[in-house]
Structure formats: structure tokens, C-alpha cells
Design a protein around this motif. Structure first.
Motif, PDB file in Angstrom:
ATOM      1  N   THR A   3       0.856  -1.394  -0.057  1.00 34.00           N
ATOM      2  CA  THR A   3      -0.242  -0.052   0.155  1.00 34.00           C
ATOM      3  C   THR A   3       1.000   1.267   0.042  1.00 34.00           C
ATOM      4  N   ASP A   4       2.218   1.099  -0.115  1.00 36.35           N
ATOM      5  CA  ASP A   4       3.031   2.120  -0.232  1.00 36.35           C
ATOM      6  C   ASP A   4       2.902   3.067  -1.443  1.00 36.35           C
ATOM      7  N   PRO A   5       3.213   4.129  -1.480  1.00 34.58           N
ATOM      8  CA  PRO A   5       2.897   5.043  -2.845  1.00 34.58           C
ATOM      9  C   PRO A   5       4.249   4.717  -3.710  1.00 34.58           C
ATOM     10  N   VAL A   6       3.802   4.853  -4.824  1.00 34.05           N
ATOM     11  CA  VAL A   6       5.047   4.810  -5.975  1.00 34.05           C
ATOM     12  C   VAL A   6       5.441   6.121  -5.948  1.00 34.05           C
ATOM     13  N   GLY A  32      -5.732   2.670  -9.182  1.00 31.81           N
ATOM     14  CA  GLY A  32      -5.897   2.939  -7.805  1.00 31.81           C
ATOM     15  C   GLY A  32      -4.636   3.066  -7.198  1.00 31.81           C
ATOM     16  N   THR A  33      -3.553   2.846  -8.108  1.00 33.11           N
ATOM     17  CA  THR A  33      -1.982   3.098  -7.167  1.00 33.11           C
ATOM     18  C   THR A  33      -1.974   4.627  -6.872  1.00 33.11           C
ATOM     19  N   VAL A  34      -1.710   4.833  -5.758  1.00 31.38           N
ATOM     20  CA  VAL A  34      -1.143   6.214  -5.184  1.00 31.38           C
ATOM     21  C   VAL A  34       0.213   6.446  -5.744  1.00 31.38           C
ATOM     22  N   VAL A  35       0.543   7.626  -6.338  1.00 30.01           N
ATOM     23  CA  VAL A  35       1.842   7.807  -6.944  1.00 30.01           C
ATOM     24  C   VAL A  35       2.152   9.367  -6.023  1.00 30.01           C
ATOM     25  N   ALA A  72       0.469  14.069  -4.584  1.00 33.72           N
ATOM     26  CA  ALA A  72       0.042  12.852  -4.514  1.00 33.72           C
ATOM     27  C   ALA A  72      -1.133  12.691  -5.679  1.00 33.72           C
ATOM     28  N   LEU A  73      -1.278  11.781  -6.311  1.00 32.79           N
ATOM     29  CA  LEU A  73      -2.619  11.479  -7.416  1.00 32.79           C
ATOM     30  C   LEU A  73      -2.519  10.010  -7.087  1.00 32.79           C
TER      31      LEU A  73
END
Length: 91
Positions: A3-6, A32-35, A72-73
Motif C-alpha cells: 500500500t506504499d505509494p509509488v 488505484g495506485t497512489v503516486v 499525490a495522485l
């Protein structure tokens, strides 16, 4: 699944170059990935939310307590395509 952001380090690239790279990098990520995008360009806080609105990605805002300007996106499931040469224009 993590669940860590990229984290993408855009460094001091201009927003045009940054969006071109970002578009390519996001294409390989699961919806759904958080960047977390590190971007030193002073236009990033204006251009990134507008680009997310254009493409359908969710702009989540600035990341608090980051050592450099970071935004963040969340990756959209079905992003709207943009022009190959001009990532700020719809295709």
C-alpha cells in the motif's frame, strides 16, 4: 500487495517533460495506485491538478512533510488519452 505509494522523482524537469514522463509511468501502474510525484517546477502545483482533471486521474494534493515539493495522485482505471506530443491536450 503493497500500500506504499509509488514515488516518481520528476526533479527539476519542466512540466511539459514531466507530464510526458508521468503519462508513460502511470500507464504501467494498476488502477488505484497512489503516486507521489516530486516536482520542483514552480508550475507543478497548477499544472498537475489540471492534467489530472483532463485525464481522469485523481489529484490528491500536496504531500505534507515531504523533504521536497511532492504531490499525490491516484491512477485512474480508464484514463482519458492525451496527444502524444502534447500531454496537456486531449487526443
Amino acid at each position: 500487495m503493497s500500500t506504499d505509494p509509488v514515488v516518481i522523482d520528476g526533479g527539476d524537469r519542466s512540466c511539459v517533460r514531466l507530464l510526458l514522463e508521468l503519462r508513460g509511468r502511470l500507464a504501467g501502474l494498476a488502477p488505484g495506485t497512489v503516486v507521489h510525484l516530486i516536482a520542483l517546477d514552480p508550475a507543478a502545483p497548477i499544472d498537475l491538478p489540471a492534467w489530472c482533471h483532463l485525464t481522469g486521474h485523481a489529484y490528491l494534493g500536496p504531500v505534507e512533510r515531504a523533504p521536497a515539493p511532492t504531490y499525490a495522485l491516484r491512477v485512474a482505471a480508464d484514463p482519458r488519452p492525451t496527444s502524444p506530443e502534447s500531454p496537456w491536450r486531449p487526443r
